[in-house]
Design a protein around this motif. Structure first.
Motif, short mmCIF file in Angstrom:
data_model
loop_
_atom_site.label_atom_id
_atom_site.label_comp_id
_atom_site.label_asym_id
_atom_site.label_seq_id
_atom_site.Cartn_x
_atom_site.Cartn_y
_atom_site.Cartn_z
N GLU A 1 0.98 -1.30 -0.13
CA GLU A 1 -0.11 0.00 0.16
C GLU A 1 0.90 1.35 0.13
O GLU A 1 1.87 1.41 0.79
CB GLU A 1 -0.89 0.15 1.20
N VAL A 2 0.43 2.15 -0.94
CA VAL A 2 1.11 3.32 -0.93
C VAL A 2 1.25 4.08 0.32
O VAL A 2 2.38 4.80 0.58
CB VAL A 2 0.65 4.15 -2.26
N ILE B 1 3.86 3.17 2.94
CA ILE B 1 5.21 3.58 2.29
C ILE B 1 5.47 4.95 2.68
O ILE B 1 6.47 5.47 3.24
CB ILE B 1 5.45 3.04 1.01
N GLU B 2 4.35 5.62 2.34
CA GLU B 2 4.48 7.26 2.44
C GLU B 2 4.25 7.68 3.98
O GLU B 2 5.35 8.55 4.44
CB GLU B 2 3.26 7.89 1.89
N THR C 1 3.63 7.35 -7.11
CA THR C 1 3.62 8.62 -6.53
C THR C 1 4.96 9.12 -7.33
O THR C 1 5.38 8.69 -7.98
CB THR C 1 4.06 8.52 -5.04
N PHE D 1 8.31 6.84 -6.26
CA PHE D 1 8.24 5.35 -6.49
C PHE D 1 6.98 4.83 -6.82
O PHE D 1 5.90 5.59 -6.85
CB PHE D 1 8.63 4.76 -4.93
N ILE E 1 4.47 1.12 -6.93
CA ILE E 1 4.28 -0.42 -6.45
C ILE E 1 3.32 -1.41 -7.75
O ILE E 1 2.28 -0.65 -8.00
CB ILE E 1 3.29 -0.38 -5.22
N ARG F 1 1.75 -4.39 -8.91
CA ARG F 1 0.97 -5.28 -8.45
C ARG F 1 0.58 -6.31 -9.61
O ARG F 1 0.12 -6.14 -10.43
CB ARG F 1 -0.17 -4.87 -7.69
N TYR G 1 -7.55 -1.49 -2.19
CA TYR G 1 -7.47 -1.02 -3.73
C TYR G 1 -8.20 -2.02 -4.64
O TYR G 1 -8.45 -3.14 -3.94
CB TYR G 1 -6.01 -0.74 -4.18
#
Lengths: 433, 143
Positions: free
Chosen positions: A384-385, A388-389, B39, B42, B44, B46, B99
């Motif tokens: 999950e972003v 990490i943030e 972002t 970086f 991710i 999936r 998500y």
């Protein structure tokens, strides 16, 4: 007014050496009897106070390292009881622990004296209006300049750092004639000045004393041109006294060391051998008038050289060359001392990151910017972003709390930071000084 | 009956996506669904693949930071309101979706969607109870 204290600043070499010798002997006795650390260190070297007959015996004395101040945190090296200490300042240390310095009333008087000399060599007189835009607080910059300016009898504006719009407004309305701040802040002010629509001609500013961080000749030219002033480089470190250890004169050919208070030496940082006059090496200071925290042969880690030729300004005080670098990995960012190890210990404390990191220093616009790259690890990773943030934010917050300056944290892929066989390359300094 | 999703940390720099996909391709691993959350610094990646364990092994061996996450795959009617029906069920049961993303291919007249929730057991139960087709891992890996 050319000099603040002509008899001292233009003292013939022989007389100066006599004065230094007397003062050194007194200081050695003082630390030997009042500071167990120094007594032990001298005894280990087989040196007694009686063995020091003058400055020619300086090299018999032990060195003092920043680590010694840390090991004796906070007051262990003080040579005066707290009842005589009237001021305490501190600067950042390598492990997040601060280096603490204490001043007796006499020390503050000496400090004011050397800062008065500094400001006068930059053109200050009784009628001057001096805007002190160094930070006030634990940092020695603000109060050091403040006391020196008051000693001259100038009018001091204790505005401290920040709030640039107000700085410029006050500079114009109050008729500031001398500005004291870091060189990067001076340049930033020059830039804002152009934006504000105030013409340099509307200001009464004539000169500035800039220090607390390294800066280049090109930067001096730019400050002088954009602000229309004379820019004077000053040198100091809190351990020795703060600002006022050495200053340029209008000749701008090296910084005159206030050597009746601080005796400089240049040594080879590796062999610790004293180097002959004119050689480049590590600058070492022995304070010879301080009471609160006298230091013998303090290793500054700053690289410089000494020139004993009489200066065109008439001063005989030895000149140290502009500091060109350091023998350790300390960075000076916006006037704040930063050690890579401080960042490393934060990462280790968080425990979630392998200590593979890279510090990138840059000058964005006129301000230093610090970015830290940290390698992503398995435990840190989440799909999950947001998580990490959150981790990035936490690292940033902890680092900022430790260093006292704002930073940017970027998580990068594992193994993307170059590994090295020997000493890890932790810092990329992109600033062009 | 969860589906194992591979999540890979990628810095935002060129060529990284190509590298991951070619490593998987080289190991004869087939990707059936993917999404990227990114972002400025970086992203991710999936992935749903036919052989998640092998994919994990080969990616780790190549130095990627990754994790395996349990997700649900559901089939919804490929018609207006089809997805909404399934999501309403979860919403009504206060099950949040962290998500979701859609499959590249579809199965007969169903569109396939991957869902990540905090409570996958509960979500699966609710979905099934409401007649939503929750796919088994075998079904998904064979796609």
């Amino acid at each position: 007014m050319l000099y603040w204290n002509q008899s001292r600043e233009c003292m013939p070499r022989e007389e100066m050496q006599k004065l230094q010798s007397e003062r050194l002997k007194k200081t050695v006795k003082r630390v030997y009897h009042n500071v167990p650390f120094y007594r032990a260190k001298m005894q280990a070297k087989g040196v007694e106070p009686e063995d020091i007959k003058g400055i020619e015996d300086l090299s018999k004395l032990p060195f003092t390292y920043k680590q010694d101040l840390r090991d004796n945190y906070p007051y262990g090296l003080f040579a005066a009881p707290l009842s005589e200490i009237v001021r305490i300042h501190a600067s950042s240390g390598t492990t997040g622990k601060k280096t603490v310095v204490g001043y007796t009333r006499n020390d503050l008087e000496k400090w004011s004296e050397v800062m008065a000399r500094t400001l006068v060599s930059a053109g200050a007189v009784k009628e001057s209006v001096i805007q002190v835009a160094y930070g006030y607080g634990l940092f020695t910059g603000g109060l050091g300049a403040h006391y020196g300016a008051e000693k001259i009898g100038a009018s001091v504006i204790p505005i401290s750092g920040g709030n640039t719009k107000l700085q410029l407004e006050i500079m114009k309305d109050f008729g500031t004639t001398l500005l004291a701040c870091t060189p990067s802040y001076a340049l930033y002010m020059a830039e804002e000045l152009e934006e504000s629509g105030i013409k340099p001609g509307e200001l009464k500013l004539k000169s500035g004393v800039f220090g607390a961080e390294p800066w280049s000749a090109a930067m001096r030219d730019e400050i002088e041109r954009r602000l229309g002033i004379m820019a004077i480089d000053i040198y100091g470190l809190s351990e020795v006294i703060g600002p006022g250890v050495a200053t340029e004169c209008p000749c701008k050919c090296g910084l005159h060391v206030q050597e009746d208070h601080f005796i400089p030496e240049i040594i080879d940082p590796d062999t610790e051998e004293l180097l002959p006059a004119g050689s480049t090496g590590e600058l070492v200071f022995s304070t010879v008038t301080k009471e609160g925290l006298p230091l013998l042969r303090y290793r500054t880690r700053d690289i410089s050289s000494l020139d004993y030729e009489k200066c065109d300004c008439g001063r005989t005080l030895v000149r140290m060359s502009k500091v060109t670098g350091r023998t350790d990995d300390m960075l000076i960012i916006r006037g704040v001392n930063v050690f890579p190890s401080q960042i490393e210990s934060v990462l280790l404390e968080l425990g979630e990151t392998a200590p593979h990191y890279l510090i990138i220093v840059d000058r964005i616009g006129k301000m230093d910017a610090l970015e830290i790259w940290v390698e992503m690890t398995q435990t840190l990773f989440s799909d999950e972003v947001k998580k990490i943030e959150d981790m990035e934010r936490l690292i940033r917050k902890r680092v900022e709390e430790t260093l006292g300056i704002s930073v940017k944290v970027k998580l990068v892929e594992p193994k993307s930071i170059q590994r090295s066989e020997g000493k890890a390359k932790r810092v990329i300094d992109k600033r062009k000084l | 009956m969860f589906i194992k999703q591979i999540s890979v940390f990628l810095e935002n720099k060129s060529g990284r996506l190509a590298e991951v996909t070619s490593i998987l391709g080289g190991s004869n691993i087939d990707i059936s669904a993917l999404s990227i959350a990114d972002t400025t610094d970086f992203g991710i990646l999936r992935l749903i693949v036919n052989k998640p364990e092998e994919a994990e092994e080969v990616l780790r061996k190549n130095g990627f930071t990754m994790s395996i996450t349990n997700v649900l795959a559901i089939g919804v009617k490929d018609e207006p309101g089809g997805l909404a029906k399934a999501l309403k069920v979860l919403d009504g049961a206060n099950t949040e979706i962290e998500y979701m993303y859609a499959f590249v291919s579809k199965k007969d007249d169903e569109a396939l969607v991957i869902l990540k929730t905090g409570q996958p057991d509960r979500a699966e139960e609710i979905l099934k109870a409401n007649g939503i087709n929750v796919l088994s891992s075998d079904q998904v890996y064979k796609l």
